[in-house]
Design a protein around this motif. Structure first.
Motif, PDB file in Angstrom:
ATOM      1  N   SER A  62       0.849  -1.198   0.000  1.00  0.00           N
ATOM      2  CA  SER A  62       0.000   0.000   0.000  1.00  0.00           C
ATOM      3  C   SER A  62       0.878   1.240   0.000  1.00  0.00           C
ATOM      4  CB  SER A  62      -0.913  -0.001   1.230  1.00  0.00           C
ATOM      5  OG  SER A  62      -1.711   1.171   1.276  1.00  0.00           O
ATOM      6  N   GLU A  94      -8.969 -10.666  -5.878  1.00  0.00           N
ATOM      7  CA  GLU A  94      -9.580  -9.811  -4.865  1.00  0.00           C
ATOM      8  C   GLU A  94      -8.521  -8.842  -4.340  1.00  0.00           C
ATOM      9  OE1 GLU A  94     -12.590  -9.432  -3.792  1.00  0.00           O
ATOM     10  OE2 GLU A  94     -13.623 -11.141  -4.709  1.00  0.00           O
ATOM     11  N   LYS A 112     -10.231   3.758  -8.273  1.00  0.00           N
ATOM     12  CA  LYS A 112     -11.544   4.204  -8.764  1.00  0.00           C
ATOM     13  C   LYS A 112     -11.720   3.968 -10.263  1.00  0.00           C
ATOM     14  CE  LYS A 112     -12.084   8.064  -5.513  1.00  0.00           C
ATOM     15  NZ  LYS A 112     -10.666   8.097  -5.058  1.00  0.00           N
ATOM     16  N   HIS A 134      -6.351  -8.004  -1.123  1.00  0.00           N
ATOM     17  CA  HIS A 134      -7.184  -7.836   0.066  1.00  0.00           C
ATOM     18  C   HIS A 134      -6.672  -8.732   1.193  1.00  0.00           C
ATOM     19  CE1 HIS A 134     -10.760  -7.307   2.531  1.00  0.00           C
ATOM     20  NE2 HIS A 134     -10.876  -8.623   2.593  1.00  0.00           N
ATOM     21  N   GLU A 137      -0.103   5.383   0.339  1.00  0.00           N
ATOM     22  CA  GLU A 137      -1.137   6.419   0.398  1.00  0.00           C
ATOM     23  C   GLU A 137      -0.508   7.789   0.197  1.00  0.00           C
ATOM     24  OE1 GLU A 137      -3.307   6.068   4.039  1.00  0.00           O
ATOM     25  OE2 GLU A 137      -4.007   4.018   3.597  1.00  0.00           O
ATOM     26  N   ASP A 179      -7.478   4.623  -4.547  1.00  0.00           N
ATOM     27  CA  ASP A 179      -8.316   3.479  -4.181  1.00  0.00           C
ATOM     28  C   ASP A 179      -8.934   2.788  -5.402  1.00  0.00           C
ATOM     29  OD1 ASP A 179      -7.677   3.968  -1.542  1.00  0.00           O
ATOM     30  OD2 ASP A 179      -9.537   5.032  -1.090  1.00  0.00           O
ATOM     31  N   GLU A 228      -5.170   8.599  -0.258  1.00  0.00           N
ATOM     32  CA  GLU A 228      -5.732   7.360  -0.792  1.00  0.00           C
ATOM     33  C   GLU A 228      -4.601   6.472  -1.300  1.00  0.00           C
ATOM     34  OE1 GLU A 228     -10.008   8.534  -2.705  1.00  0.00           O
ATOM     35  OE2 GLU A 228      -8.255   9.442  -3.634  1.00  0.00           O
ATOM     36  N   ASN A 229      -4.900   5.180  -1.359  1.00  0.00           N
ATOM     37  CA  ASN A 229      -3.920   4.225  -1.850  1.00  0.00           C
ATOM     38  C   ASN A 229      -3.773   4.331  -3.368  1.00  0.00           C
ATOM     39  OD1 ASN A 229      -2.197   1.930  -1.965  1.00  0.00           O
ATOM     40  ND2 ASN A 229      -3.962   0.635  -2.413  1.00  0.00           N
ATOM     41  N   LYS A 282      -7.410  -5.005  -2.582  1.00  0.00           N
ATOM     42  CA  LYS A 282      -7.792  -4.358  -1.335  1.00  0.00           C
ATOM     43  C   LYS A 282      -9.111  -3.581  -1.479  1.00  0.00           C
ATOM     44  CE  LYS A 282      -4.404  -3.049   1.151  1.00  0.00           C
ATOM     45  NZ  LYS A 282      -3.229  -2.349   1.735  1.00  0.00           N
ATOM     46  N   GLU A 283      -9.276  -2.903  -2.613  1.00  0.00           N
ATOM     47  CA  GLU A 283     -10.456  -2.049  -2.780  1.00  0.00           C
ATOM     48  C   GLU A 283     -11.538  -2.651  -3.680  1.00  0.00           C
ATOM     49  OE1 GLU A 283      -6.821   0.455  -2.065  1.00  0.00           O
ATOM     50  OE2 GLU A 283      -7.346  -1.093  -3.524  1.00  0.00           O
ATOM     51  N   ARG A 284     -11.143  -3.583  -4.572  1.00  0.00           N
ATOM     52  CA  ARG A 284     -12.086  -4.083  -5.569  1.00  0.00           C
ATOM     53  C   ARG A 284     -11.461  -5.261  -6.295  1.00  0.00           C
ATOM     54  NH1 ARG A 284     -11.563  -0.158 -10.833  1.00  0.00           N
ATOM     55  NH2 ARG A 284     -12.206  -2.091 -11.828  1.00  0.00           N
TER      56      ARG A 284
END
Length: 343
Positions: free
Chosen positions: A35, A293, A184, A53, A37, A182, A46-47, A295-297
């Motif tokens: 990670s 999978e 997006k 995950h 950030e 994260d 944000e990462n 961390k965020e999606r």
């Protein structure tokens, strides 16, 4: 500030934070950056890297998320090379070829970690000795990698190595960046840059043909920031070979600064890269699908881009590429600096 979390099987997760809140997380297993950030233009932390995950998923890590790569980053053709009149046969782990140090490469090593705090910088010193014959490589190779987080939001990675026999060495880090925050959006909406006039031609097995092609008048011309969607949507045989994206080595133009970069217009995050390496492999996550999978999606094609500063394994078989042989009495010392700002 530096914190350590002890996990199972001797794994440790180290968290490094600077005085601006920028935060780096590193596993001692594989030296993996899990990670990172950094703030956007509004100050939101944000990462900006791809990570699992579940930390246990790093045990296999076929995509090399965040990992230290060695002894040799990249693909060694036919898993063999000649050095000093002797042939060396490595373990194949991608068809008949040897990729990223093989199945026992540095991404699978439990590194020794020493945290440090000096003035405005915090960081981690990682060390490992690769034994003579490990993976088929000659020489006992002593390696130190230092991750430093500075007070002005720079991540500095210093690679140092010595050997007692001549051996090929080119080390890198295989972090996938995505500045949207994260995860997006994919990196298609982001802009990439590489200060390079030449890139390698690849065959259908992603092995260098030995030819260097001009970046000019091609999708590989990244001498100024270019939207990656523009690259992906341009028909080109070399993009097709790499899985509809980039997975190529770029030779740096010696005088240009910065050497590479990534910009996300929506978040305002800008990453610039300086390095004393001779070039880098740009990889745009062409092989990613929705099976992981993170961390965020779930993962997705083109969800991240790697800036693998390094020499290139083609130098073991072809002239015209940077030398990657380290000899006894020499010191391998390469540094790459990732600077994070907004605009």
């Amino acid at each position: 500030m530096i914190e350590k979390t002890v996990l199972q099987d001797g794994w440790e997760l180290h968290t490094v934070t600077n005085n601006k809140g920028m935060r780096l997380e590193v596993l001692n297993f594989g030296g993996i950056i899990t990670s990172l950030e950094v703030p956007d233009k509004d100050g939101n932390l944000e990462n900006i890297v791809l990570g699992y995950h579940d930390l246990q998923d790093y045990k296999d890590n076929p995509n090399y998320f965040g990992a230290l790569i060695g002894r040799v980053a990249g693909r060694i053709k036919e898993s063999e090379f000649e050095l000093g009149g002797e042939s060396f046969h490595l373990k194949a782990n991608e068809g008949k070829h040897h990729l990223h140090g093989g199945s026992e490469g540095f991404h699978q090593v439990l590194w020794e970690v020493e945290p440090f705090e000096e003035n405005q910088t915090n960081g981690l010193r990682l060390s490992h000795t690769s034994k003579d014959g490990e993976g088929g490589y000659p020489g006992n190779l002593t390696v130190n990698v230092t991750y430093t987080l500075t007070g002005d939001n720079k991540l500095v990675i210093l690679y140092e190595a010595t050997t007692d026999k001549a051996t090929p060495v080119t080390l890198t880090n295989h972090t996938y960046f995505n500045l949207s925050g994260d995860l997006k959006r994919t990196v298609a909406t982001q802009q990439a840059m590489a200060a390079s006039n030449q890139y390698t031609e690849l065959d259908e097995e992603l092995i260098s043909t030995g030819r260097l092609l001009d970046t000019a008048a091609s999708p590989f011309d990244l001498r100024s920031f270019k939207p990656l969607q523009e690259v992906f949507s341009t028909p080109h045989d070399q993009l097709r070979i790499a899985g509809d994206g980039i997975d190529h080595y770029f030779l740096f133009s010696s005088t240009e600064k910065p050497k590479a970069g990534l910009y996300d217009p929506q978040s305002g995050r800008l990453m610039t890269i300086e390095s004393n390496q001779p070039g880098l492999v740009l990889y745009t996550g062409n092989g990613l699908d929705d099976s992981l999978e993170l961390k965020e999606r779930k993962s997705e094609k083109h969800l991240g881009i790697c800036f693998e500063t390094q020499a290139f394994p083609a130098g073991l078989h072809h002239d015209g590429f940077p030398d990657l042989i380290l000899k006894p009495g020499e010191e391998y010392r390469k540094e790459t600096v990732f600077s994070f700002t907004t605009k």
